[in-house]
Design a protein around this motif. Structure first.
Motif, PDB file in Angstrom:
ATOM      1  N   PHE A  13       0.838  -1.193   0.000  1.00 17.09           N
ATOM      2  CA  PHE A  13       0.000   0.000   0.000  1.00 17.09           C
ATOM      3  C   PHE A  13       0.875   1.246   0.000  1.00 17.09           C
ATOM      4  O   PHE A  13       1.952   1.248   0.570  1.00 17.09           O
ATOM      5  CB  PHE A  13      -0.868   0.046   1.270  1.00 17.09           C
ATOM      6  N   SER A  14       0.343   2.312  -0.555  1.00 18.42           N
ATOM      7  CA  SER A  14       0.992   3.614  -0.455  1.00 18.42           C
ATOM      8  C   SER A  14       0.935   4.067   0.997  1.00 18.42           C
ATOM      9  O   SER A  14      -0.062   3.850   1.688  1.00 18.42           O
ATOM     10  CB  SER A  14       0.259   4.623  -1.341  1.00 18.42           C
ATOM     11  N   ALA A  15       1.987   4.703   1.459  1.00 18.88           N
ATOM     12  CA  ALA A  15       2.014   5.261   2.810  1.00 18.88           C
ATOM     13  C   ALA A  15       1.416   6.666   2.832  1.00 18.88           C
ATOM     14  O   ALA A  15       1.312   7.278   3.892  1.00 18.88           O
ATOM     15  CB  ALA A  15       3.446   5.278   3.342  1.00 18.88           C
ATOM     16  N   GLU A  16       1.036   7.177   1.665  1.00 19.32           N
ATOM     17  CA  GLU A  16       0.462   8.518   1.567  1.00 19.32           C
ATOM     18  C   GLU A  16      -1.004   8.495   1.954  1.00 19.32           C
ATOM     19  O   GLU A  16      -1.737   7.580   1.591  1.00 19.32           O
ATOM     20  CB  GLU A  16       0.599   9.049   0.135  1.00 19.32           C
ATOM     21  N   GLY A  17      -1.452   9.518   2.673  1.00 15.91           N
ATOM     22  CA  GLY A  17      -2.859   9.679   2.999  1.00 15.91           C
ATOM     23  C   GLY A  17      -3.301   8.841   4.181  1.00 15.91           C
ATOM     24  O   GLY A  17      -2.588   7.962   4.663  1.00 15.91           O
ATOM     25  N   GLU A  18      -4.522   9.104   4.625  1.00 15.69           N
ATOM     26  CA  GLU A  18      -5.091   8.361   5.752  1.00 15.69           C
ATOM     27  C   GLU A  18      -5.415   6.931   5.334  1.00 15.69           C
ATOM     28  O   GLU A  18      -5.219   5.991   6.101  1.00 15.69           O
ATOM     29  CB  GLU A  18      -6.350   9.073   6.259  1.00 15.69           C
ATOM     30  N   PHE A  19      -5.937   6.775   4.106  1.00 13.73           N
ATOM     31  CA  PHE A  19      -6.294   5.460   3.577  1.00 13.73           C
ATOM     32  C   PHE A  19      -5.615   5.265   2.232  1.00 13.73           C
ATOM     33  O   PHE A  19      -5.460   6.212   1.462  1.00 13.73           O
ATOM     34  CB  PHE A  19      -7.810   5.353   3.362  1.00 13.73           C
ATOM     35  N   ALA A  20      -5.247   4.021   1.934  1.00 15.74           N
ATOM     36  CA  ALA A  20      -4.682   3.671   0.629  1.00 15.74           C
ATOM     37  C   ALA A  20      -5.261   2.317   0.231  1.00 15.74           C
ATOM     38  O   ALA A  20      -5.662   1.522   1.085  1.00 15.74           O
ATOM     39  CB  ALA A  20      -3.164   3.603   0.701  1.00 15.74           C
TER      40      ALA A  20
END
Length: 137
Positions: A13-20
């Motif tokens: 998963f991307s570590a960017e944002g609250e949800f990915a």
């Protein structure tokens, strides 16, 4: 229940944002996913609804491959939810919903797309206590 063949969460998963979120398609190898980046509840539900579940199930059954899946992670808690289609054909299928942390997932079976949405909504509301109780075996 443990999901085998998966790599560490931060690689899936991307570590960017609250949800990915990510997807695993019928032609993928075990453990292979395509990260789709950060998302919101609305984006994830839209992706779930437009996912070609019946087509992917047919292809998975022909290939004897992975169960097509769409998954989401809350990057802060590391809680994940994955939705996989399983069944015999496009008229006889359902969904396994997996919930927990990487390697320690419990599951629930539902029989149609509409039954998946309440679980997704709880996930995006960060209602992990309710999900923990609902997914206890």
């Amino acid at each position: 229940m443990s999901c085998k063949g998966q790599t560490e969460s931060d690689k899936r998963f991307s570590a960017e944002g609250e949800f990915a979120y990510n997807v695993q398609l019928a032609h993928f190898e075990t453990g292979q996913v395509e990260s789709r980046g950060e998302c919101t509840k609305e984006i994830f539900i839209k992706e779930f609804e437009k996912f070609k579940w019946k087509e992917q199930l047919t292809q998975a059954n022909i290939n004897l491959s992975v169960s097509p899946t769409i998954s989401v992670i809350n990057n802060e808690s590391k809680n994940e939810m994955g939705i996989s289609v399983v069944g015999n054909n496009e008229n006889d299928y359902g969904f396994w919903i997996f919930y927990g942390k990487d390697g320690f997932m419990n599951s629930i079976e539902v029989y149609d797309e509409k039954s998946v949405i309440p679980y997704v909504e709880k996930f995006f509301l960060l209602d992990f206590k309710t999900l923990d109780n609902e997914f206890k075996n």
